[in-house]
Design a protein around this motif. Sequence first.
Motif, short mmCIF file in Angstrom:
data_model
loop_
_atom_site.label_atom_id
_atom_site.label_comp_id
_atom_site.label_asym_id
_atom_site.label_seq_id
_atom_site.Cartn_x
_atom_site.Cartn_y
_atom_site.Cartn_z
N UNK A 282 0.81 -1.20 0.00
CA UNK A 282 0.00 0.00 0.00
C UNK A 282 0.85 1.26 0.00
N UNK A 283 1.94 1.25 0.77
CA UNK A 283 2.86 2.39 0.80
C UNK A 283 3.49 2.61 -0.58
N UNK A 284 3.91 1.53 -1.21
CA UNK A 284 4.53 1.63 -2.53
C UNK A 284 3.55 2.19 -3.57
N UNK A 285 2.32 1.70 -3.55
CA UNK A 285 1.33 2.19 -4.50
C UNK A 285 1.00 3.66 -4.24
N UNK A 286 0.92 4.03 -2.97
CA UNK A 286 0.63 5.43 -2.63
C UNK A 286 1.75 6.34 -3.11
N UNK A 287 2.99 5.92 -2.93
CA UNK A 287 4.11 6.73 -3.38
C UNK A 287 4.11 6.86 -4.90
N UNK A 288 3.79 5.77 -5.59
CA UNK A 288 3.72 5.83 -7.06
C UNK A 288 2.61 6.77 -7.52
N UNK A 289 1.46 6.74 -6.84
CA UNK A 289 0.35 7.64 -7.19
C UNK A 289 0.73 9.10 -6.97
N UNK A 290 1.40 9.38 -5.85
CA UNK A 290 1.81 10.75 -5.58
C UNK A 290 2.82 11.23 -6.61
N UNK A 291 3.74 10.35 -7.00
CA UNK A 291 4.70 10.70 -8.05
C UNK A 291 3.95 11.06 -9.32
N UNK A 292 2.96 10.25 -9.68
CA UNK A 292 2.18 10.50 -10.89
C UNK A 292 1.42 11.82 -10.80
N UNK A 293 0.87 12.13 -9.63
CA UNK A 293 0.15 13.39 -9.45
C UNK A 293 1.08 14.58 -9.64
N UNK A 294 2.32 14.44 -9.17
CA UNK A 294 3.27 15.55 -9.22
C UNK A 294 3.90 15.70 -10.61
N UNK A 295 4.19 14.57 -11.27
CA UNK A 295 4.93 14.60 -12.53
C UNK A 295 4.06 14.36 -13.76
N UNK A 296 2.81 13.95 -13.56
CA UNK A 296 1.95 13.64 -14.69
C UNK A 296 2.29 12.34 -15.37
N UNK A 297 3.01 11.46 -14.67
CA UNK A 297 3.49 10.21 -15.28
C UNK A 297 3.80 9.22 -14.16
N UNK A 298 3.36 7.99 -14.32
CA UNK A 298 3.63 6.97 -13.30
C UNK A 298 5.08 6.49 -13.38
N UNK A 299 5.67 6.13 -12.25
CA UNK A 299 6.96 5.46 -12.30
C UNK A 299 6.80 4.05 -12.86
N UNK A 300 7.92 3.44 -13.23
CA UNK A 300 7.90 2.02 -13.61
C UNK A 300 7.66 1.20 -12.35
N UNK A 301 6.76 0.22 -12.43
CA UNK A 301 6.39 -0.60 -11.27
C UNK A 301 6.97 -2.00 -11.43
#
Length: 359
Positions: A282-301
């Motif tokens: 859950x922490x990992x997914x939340x961090x990825x979502x926040x990254x996407x919100x800030x950068x407009x792009x998801x990290x590689x998972x």
Amino acid sequence: MRLDRLRIQGLRCLHEVDLALAPGINVFIGANGAGKTSVLEAVFLLSHARSFRSGAREALLARSASRLSVFAELRQANDRLLRLGLGREGARWEARIEGEGASLGQLIAECAVTCFEPGSHALIAGAAEERRRFLDWGVFHVEHGFLDIWRRYQRALKQRNSLLRAGMEQGSPLYGPWETELSALAGWIDSQRRNYLERLRPSLHACVAALLPELGAPELRYRRGWADDRDLHEQLEAQRGRDLGRGHTSLGAHRADWSLAFEHAPQREHLSRGQEKLAALGCMLAQARLYADHHGDWPVICLDDLASELDEAHQASVIAQLTESGAQVLVTGTCLPEPLRGLPHRMFHVEQGQLTPLL
């Protein structure tokens, strides 16, 4: 962002690998020890300049190899194609961007990768260092100046620790400049960490609660590493005697920590190993979502050994979220995870360090 191409040389059992990856789901299947996890490890190196495997630094180099390297063609949100490279010969890492030498910080700023793997439960149950790494990686991708401040902080900390180990008497004026530096830098680091956690909190609560509804509402707790009611400089001066006995600095930003507590499991000892893994996911997914919100792009998972780490219902839930997000996902397993059947994906068979496309 996504990796269009990945080339790996001299990493563990991967002597020569060259892959064209799909923009969506990529699956690597094979027997245990075939080299599947090493593919994810290579991708993670580009984003962190370290492995997610503990104690892996000396074991990264393939047997008989003198050098390891990872090269990637990275497609960013604006469809910009960026060529990244990371290599090591001996103990030193070398980074390259578009063929030109670059710092590790510049490389990490361009490539974002998050990973869920068998050791991820340490984010919840392990030492504070793991949680600080998670937190600081997120802060860095919001505030790139964080890395420089953190390095300055580490230099000042090293100097104060050297004075302590040398047995310098606690009244020595040599402590003063380093404690002033530590206090100022720690305050900035703490502020950035708090800001990031406030941004992360809504997504973290939603992601963790969705995976562990039986535990009730989650609560994020943060400790900055020194008492809230006094200035750090004052506390360091008062702590010199005790720190002399220990031989290291016991207060500061390097002692920060955060934790998750739940309504029905207020202590982390109340969690099972499976619940620890789900909380970490859950922490990992939340961090990825926040990254996407800030950068407009998801990290590689990256999801290592997904089928053995999660039951089928949780696998399906995670895959559904990531498919909806449009993130590029790299999954490993001994066979195709059941929730991926019927979904578009590219599959590779891994055997003794050799990768063969199947679909």
